[in-house]
Design a protein around this motif. Structure first.
Motif, PDB file in Angstrom:
ATOM      1  N   VAL A   1      -8.504   1.306  30.202  1.00  0.00           N
ATOM      2  CA  VAL A   1      -8.663  -0.109  29.868  1.00  0.00           C
ATOM      3  C   VAL A   1     -10.117  -0.409  29.518  1.00  0.00           C
ATOM      4  O   VAL A   1     -10.420  -1.072  28.518  1.00  0.00           O
ATOM      5  CB  VAL A   1      -8.186  -1.007  31.033  1.00  0.00           C
ATOM      6  N   LYS A   2     -11.057   0.095  30.325  1.00  0.00           N
ATOM      7  CA  LYS A   2     -12.486  -0.124  30.081  1.00  0.00           C
ATOM      8  C   LYS A   2     -12.905   0.437  28.728  1.00  0.00           C
ATOM      9  O   LYS A   2     -13.760  -0.134  28.036  1.00  0.00           O
ATOM     10  CB  LYS A   2     -13.325   0.522  31.189  1.00  0.00           C
TER      11      LYS A   2
ATOM     12  N   PHE B   1      -1.494  -3.027  31.631  1.00  0.00           N
ATOM     13  CA  PHE B   1      -1.842  -2.325  32.869  1.00  0.00           C
ATOM     14  C   PHE B   1      -1.418  -3.138  34.089  1.00  0.00           C
ATOM     15  O   PHE B   1      -0.825  -2.605  35.032  1.00  0.00           O
ATOM     16  CB  PHE B   1      -3.350  -2.057  32.927  1.00  0.00           C
ATOM     17  N   TYR B   2      -1.712  -4.447  34.087  1.00  0.00           N
ATOM     18  CA  TYR B   2      -1.358  -5.277  35.238  1.00  0.00           C
ATOM     19  C   TYR B   2       0.155  -5.413  35.386  1.00  0.00           C
ATOM     20  O   TYR B   2       0.671  -5.516  36.503  1.00  0.00           O
ATOM     21  CB  TYR B   2      -2.032  -6.646  35.137  1.00  0.00           C
TER      22      TYR B   2
ATOM     23  N   ARG C   1      -4.123  -1.521  26.960  1.00  0.00           N
ATOM     24  CA  ARG C   1      -4.147  -2.978  27.101  1.00  0.00           C
ATOM     25  C   ARG C   1      -4.255  -3.373  28.572  1.00  0.00           C
ATOM     26  O   ARG C   1      -3.495  -2.881  29.417  1.00  0.00           O
ATOM     27  CB  ARG C   1      -2.875  -3.589  26.505  1.00  0.00           C
ATOM     28  N   GLU C   2      -5.154  -4.285  28.859  1.00  0.00           N
ATOM     29  CA  GLU C   2      -5.344  -4.731  30.233  1.00  0.00           C
ATOM     30  C   GLU C   2      -4.123  -5.474  30.754  1.00  0.00           C
ATOM     31  O   GLU C   2      -3.708  -5.272  31.897  1.00  0.00           O
ATOM     32  CB  GLU C   2      -6.582  -5.633  30.321  1.00  0.00           C
ATOM     33  N   ASP C   3      -3.505  -6.337  29.895  1.00  0.00           N
ATOM     34  CA  ASP C   3      -2.333  -7.091  30.350  1.00  0.00           C
ATOM     35  C   ASP C   3      -1.159  -6.169  30.643  1.00  0.00           C
ATOM     36  O   ASP C   3      -0.414  -6.378  31.599  1.00  0.00           O
ATOM     37  CB  ASP C   3      -1.939  -8.172  29.339  1.00  0.00           C
TER      38      ASP C   3
ATOM     39  N   GLN D   1      -7.261   2.483  34.603  1.00  0.00           N
ATOM     40  CA  GLN D   1      -8.323   1.475  34.633  1.00  0.00           C
ATOM     41  C   GLN D   1      -9.493   1.897  33.749  1.00  0.00           C
ATOM     42  O   GLN D   1     -10.097   1.064  33.069  1.00  0.00           O
ATOM     43  CB  GLN D   1      -8.795   1.247  36.070  1.00  0.00           C
TER      44      GLN D   1
ATOM     45  N   ASN E   1       1.176  -2.070  36.975  1.00  0.00           N
ATOM     46  CA  ASN E   1       0.544  -1.739  38.245  1.00  0.00           C
ATOM     47  C   ASN E   1       0.992  -2.650  39.391  1.00  0.00           C
ATOM     48  O   ASN E   1       0.224  -2.934  40.301  1.00  0.00           O
ATOM     49  CB  ASN E   1      -0.981  -1.824  38.084  1.00  0.00           C
TER      50      ASN E   1
END
Length: 462
Positions: A293-294, A303-304, A299-301, A290, A307
């Motif tokens: 990502v910040k 990560f999701y 990549r945030e997408d 996380q 996760n």
């Protein structure tokens, strides 16, 4: 692995007697019966390694009996004997999963060949089972590696539940906490346990070669690509792929990885043919994804996508009495490995182990104890000098008076540990702490106001 007990089912008295006598002469325990009913009674009474059944029996079909055999004794091998060979019968025998299909008249030489082949297969199966057990031991496997703390038992229960699904898992924890051990456990508790399990250490492969490592390449795709090569995703097709240290991959490759997770397809480097795969993905990292990502490094997408099921492994310093269990396990393991007689660990040495903060976690403990076992004296008792632990560094022992925490710090650590232990269940944490839920919430609000991330107590309990 030798076959021992064999059951012959045939209403031809002469053939049945001949087979029983021949097998007995070869030191097998053989029993002959003439009907399906007698065969079922025998199978319910005693275990058999192998059953030879005639296709046509007075009271039914040999194929029907062999189908029932799979229910009555699933580990028993079945062989069909028949003088009326047809393609239909052969195909049905294959579908049932019979070991072989013999055409009458059955001769002793045929029986010898079948038994040799069957015994070779059983030997290989036995060796594979042994090797799997040895690998688990070498990894420090077994239930003790989990420890008996509520925290680790909760993680073990999660592993068992997750293993039964196809969900993507993200394992996070400091180096040496056992992320690969957890990945292995997930696979062992899954329907994919006997399918391919492929591991890639993303940090160990040069960035320029990592895409080829993942997806493979075509001949001539780059200098040195002298032939086509399958990537790890293809190798793991139908099974599980572990991507260790996933935070190390570049943003460009992250987008290609995201496509595989979403669409289950990719192209090899230098190729235009789309390859489809069915792979269960487990990712692990010692970084806070996380935070990555910040910082724009992950990549945030993606990560999701990773996760779906997060598993956060605690550092060894937060696992309490698990340390004693691990010490006992590793000392016994390395004593066997190196042929040493070890009586145990002295009281002073045990206190030293408990006081040390173990920045390298279980891996550091394992290496420390192997060295201690090797260096132990003739009395077989491990003492402090055998450990060679640093006295003063960033991870020094907590027994120096001027470094003792304040009461407020101890309270904060205790609350943080309890939240980790209860998997962030505030009601259960409050009950275990002996305080009200309102008091716990007020404490957490104070910590938030002080700039602490209350969603990640592992960052402020150490």
């Amino acid at each position: 692995m030798r076959i021992d007990r064999i059951l012959i089912v045939d209403d031809d008295d002469e053939l049945r007697r001949m087979l029983v006598e021949y097998l007995t002469s070869q030191n097998y325990t053989a029993l002959g019966v003439r009907s399906s009913l007698q065969a079922k009674e025998a199978l319910h009474t005693d275990p058999f390694d192998l059953v030879l059944v005639d296709l046509r029996l007075q009271d039914g079909s040999g194929l029907d009996l062999l189908r029932e055999l799979k229910q009555i004794a699933p580990k028993t091998y079945g062989i069909l004997m028949t003088g009326y060979a047809t393609m239909e019968t052969a195909l049905e025998a294959i579908r049932i999963g019979l070991f072989d299909y013999l055409i009458k008249p059955v001769l002793p030489a045929q029986i010898d060949l079948v038994l040799q082949r069957l015994e070779s297969i059983r030997q290989l199966q036995s060796e594979n089972t042994y090797l799997r057990q040895q690998q688990e031991t070498e990894r420090g496997g077994g239930s003790v590696v989990w420890g008996r703390s509520d925290l680790m038992q909760n993680i073990l229960e999660m592993v068992k539940k997750v293993g039964q699904t196809q969900a993507t898992v993200l394992i996070q924890g400091e180096s040496g906490t056992g992320k690969e051990v957890v990945a292995h456990a997930i696979v062992q508790h899954s329907p994919l346990a006997h399918k391919p399990f492929v591991k890639v250490n993303c940090a160990a492969v040069p960035e320029t070669l990592l895409e080829s490592e993942f997806f493979g390449h075509e001949k001539g795709a780059f200098t040195g690509a002298v032939q086509r090569r399958e990537g790890r995703f293809e190798t793991a097709n139908g099974g599980t792929l572990l991507l260790d240290e996933i935070a190390e991959i570049s943003l460009g490759l992250q987008s290609k990885l995201l496509r595989v997770l979403q669409e289950h397809e990719f192209e090899r480097v230098g190729g235009n043919k789309t390859v489809r795969v069915d792979v269960r993905l487990i990712a692990s990292t010692n970084r806070d994804l996380q935070e990555e990502v910040k910082q724009g490094r992950f990549r945030e997408d993606l990560f999701y996508r990773l996760n779906v099921i997060p598993i956060n492994l605690p550092p060894l310093r937060l696992r309490g009495s698990d340390l004693d269990d691990l010490v006992e396990f590793f000392v016994a393991h390395f004593a066997r490995k190196h042929g040493k007689t070890i009586k145990g660990v002295s009281a002073r040495a045990t206190e030293r182990l408990r006081a040390y903060r173990w920045p390298g976690n279980v891996r550091e403990l394992q290496n420390t104890l192997e060295r201690a076992v090797i260096m132990a004296g003739q009395d077989g008792l491990i003492e402090v000098p055998e450990f060679t632990l640093p006295e003063k560094d960033g991870a020094t022992a907590l027994n120096v008076a001027d470094k003792l925490p304040t009461v407020d710090e101890m309270e904060r650590r205790l609350i943080g540990c309890m939240l980790l232990q209860t998997q962030h269940n505030k009601t259960r944490a409050a009950q275990k702490l002996g305080i009200s839920l309102r008091t716990l919430r007020n404490k957490l609000r104070t910590y938030r106001d002080a700039g602490l991330d209350t969603e990640k107590p592992e960052t402020w309990v150490g």
